[in-house]
Design an enzyme around this catalytic site. Structure first.
Site, PDB file in Angstrom:
ATOM      1  N   GLY A  93       0.701  -1.100  -0.079  1.00 18.85           N
ATOM      2  CA  GLY A  93      -0.074   0.011  -0.119  1.00 18.85           C
ATOM      3  C   GLY A  93       0.882   1.291   0.075  1.00 18.85           C
ATOM      4  O   GLY A  93       1.870   1.326   0.654  1.00 18.85           O
ATOM      5  N   GLY A 141       0.161  -4.565   0.813  1.00 20.78           N
ATOM      6  CA  GLY A 141      -1.132  -4.533  -0.172  1.00 20.78           C
ATOM      7  C   GLY A 141      -1.181  -5.323  -1.247  1.00 20.78           C
ATOM      8  O   GLY A 141      -2.399  -5.763  -1.777  1.00 20.78           O
ATOM      9  N   GLU A 164       5.082  -5.644   7.301  1.00 22.72           N
ATOM     10  CA  GLU A 164       4.460  -4.438   8.242  1.00 22.72           C
ATOM     11  C   GLU A 164       5.046  -4.058   9.664  1.00 22.72           C
ATOM     12  O   GLU A 164       5.077  -2.968  10.076  1.00 22.72           O
ATOM     13  CB  GLU A 164       3.050  -4.409   8.174  1.00 22.72           C
ATOM     14  CG  GLU A 164       2.577  -4.372   6.843  1.00 22.72           C
ATOM     15  CD  GLU A 164       2.205  -5.544   5.987  1.00 22.72           C
ATOM     16  OE1 GLU A 164       1.547  -5.302   4.894  1.00 22.72           O
ATOM     17  OE2 GLU A 164       2.785  -6.617   6.379  1.00 22.72           O
ATOM     18  N   ASP A 172      -1.509  -6.854   7.669  1.00 18.66           N
ATOM     19  CA  ASP A 172      -3.007  -6.651   7.463  1.00 18.66           C
ATOM     20  C   ASP A 172      -3.525  -7.378   5.955  1.00 18.66           C
ATOM     21  O   ASP A 172      -2.974  -8.510   5.630  1.00 18.66           O
ATOM     22  CB  ASP A 172      -3.509  -5.392   7.530  1.00 18.66           C
ATOM     23  CG  ASP A 172      -2.868  -4.163   6.648  1.00 18.66           C
ATOM     24  OD1 ASP A 172      -2.068  -4.481   5.898  1.00 18.66           O
ATOM     25  OD2 ASP A 172      -3.418  -3.090   6.432  1.00 18.66           O
TER      26      ASP A 172
END
Ligand code: NAG
Ligand code: NAG
Length: 371
Positions: A93, A141, A164, A172
């Site tokens: 992301g 992401g 992350e 996530d």
């Protein structure tokens, strides 16, 4: 730069990212995501190669509605997602803007994650084959855009990670779902350490479902197969995907075998003129014209039938061959006399009418196979 950081593991905190990203973000005139139809395939291309195809909210808002549209569109059989450039599928992301928004209380900080997770869920519950070509860096992401889909094709260039924890975030995009489902404690290890899986290991770990050499991936994407009216939406699901993956190892087969009739395929082969095509033409010319036509129809029909229904159909075909001529002649030429020179009747494709083929598929009434 950004890329080097992710690759070398020197990425330590979000502030680092904020500092590193800007000079990559200024010179993009091209659309950040391409949404195209290639025949009957919907193709999504993450198109920000200079930032390793990092995913941002603008892209999510383009991908999601198109994905839903393709899901119910009767002219789309499968969806393929890939990354532009030769380095990354999607490195994660684009969290620079997110962290900046977070600092000033901008809603982007909520919108980005919410809409990204909605997209991840849409992929996980997608009703058509969804194929992610993770030919390069696939992190965060980018994992969310691929791992929940039915098919993930890795290459020797695939570099997978959920890094992350290195930026004070957590793995996530559904990491809490797929990571604990990997064998043993592998997922926990990947989640905590951000360890990079490479190449075939991505498949071995169960993150990817398939592995092909990177140089063969473009063949998979020359999906002229999907322009074929032979498919007409009948050849769905696994059938399509297996042809796609077969096409990866036999590059020409996709284009050449994408015709709605055996005659069309032969014509394609003759027009092509390559060694591969010549060899296939020669092979086809030795086969029973009736068998070729039955087989094409059988596969077209079988693609949308259950196994039980396929077996009922095949039993009918077996009985049609028993009533016909070629089966006996073929056995004679190949197995009995071994002259390898069967005299088919009809002897040409043109002489085998649609009606003749159709008859082979008709019900046997009481004599039908029942399962
Ligand atoms: C996403 O990236 C594109 C291309 O760099 C940019 O034009 C767009 O403003 C970005 N969107 C967001 C929400 O950051
Ligand atoms: C596909 O959808 C269009 C419009 O929704 C419809 O007119 C058409 O008959 C459909 N085609 C098939 C093969 O179902």
């Amino acid at each position: 730069g950004f890329e080097e950081c992710w690759l070398s593991g020197r990425l330590l905190d979000p502030q680092h990212l904020v500092v590193l990203l800007p000079h990559y973000l200024d010179d993009h005139a091209e659309p950040e995501v391409l949404l195209e139809k290639v025949g009957r395939a919907g193709v999504i291309t993450m198109n920000r190669p200079k930032v390793l195809n990092a995913l941002n909210l603008t892209m999510i808002r383009q991908i999601y509605p198109q994905l839903k549209k393709w899901e119910s569109d009767n002219e789309t059989d499968i969806v393929i997602i890939k990354g532009a450039g030769d380095k990354a599928f999607c490195a994660g992301g684009d969290i620079r803007a997110v962290t900046e928004a977070g600092k000033v209380g901008d809603s982007l900080a909520q919108d980005f994650f919410r809409e990204e997770y909605i997209l991840n869920n849409a992929i996980g519950s997608y009703r058509k084959p969804y194929i992610a070509l993770i030919d390069g860096i696939t992190m965060g992401g980018g994992v969310g855009l691929s791992v929940h889909g039915r098919f993930r094709v890795a290459t020797e260039k695939t570099l997978f990670a959920m890094p992350e924890t290195a930026i004070g975030l957590f793995p996530d995009v559904g990491g809490g779902y797929f990571l604990p489902r990997l064998q043993g404690k592998l997922g926990l290890f990947l989640a905590l350490t951000g360890f990079r899986l490479k190449g075939r290991d991505v498949q071995r770990a169960g993150v990817a479902t398939h592995f092909v050499e990177s140089k063969k991936v473009p063949c998979a994407l020359s999906v002229q197969l999907f322009t074929s009216d032979a498919l007409q939406g009948r050849m769905k699901g696994r059938g399509v995907v297996e042809v796609l993956l077969f096409s990866v190892s036999c590059p020409n087969s996709v284009r050449l075998f994408s015709a709605s009739s055996v005659e069309g395929i032969v014509k394609n082969l003759k027009t092509d003129g390559s060694e591969f095509a010549k060899k296939q033409t020669e092979t086809l010319s030795k086969m029973s014209p009736t068998s070729l036509k039955i087989t094409l129809k059988q596969l077209q029909a079988g693609a949308s039938l259950s196994l039980q229904d396929v077996l009922v159909m095949e039993y009918r075909l077996s009985q049609a061959c028993m009533r016909g001529y070629d089966f006996y002649e073929g056995v004679r030429a190949v197995l009995v006399d071994k002259d390898q020179n069967p005299k088919w009747n009809p002897s040409t494709l043109e002489e085998v009418s649609d009606q003749m083929v159709e008859q082979c598929f008709s019900s046997l009434g009481e004599k039908d196979l029942t399962l």
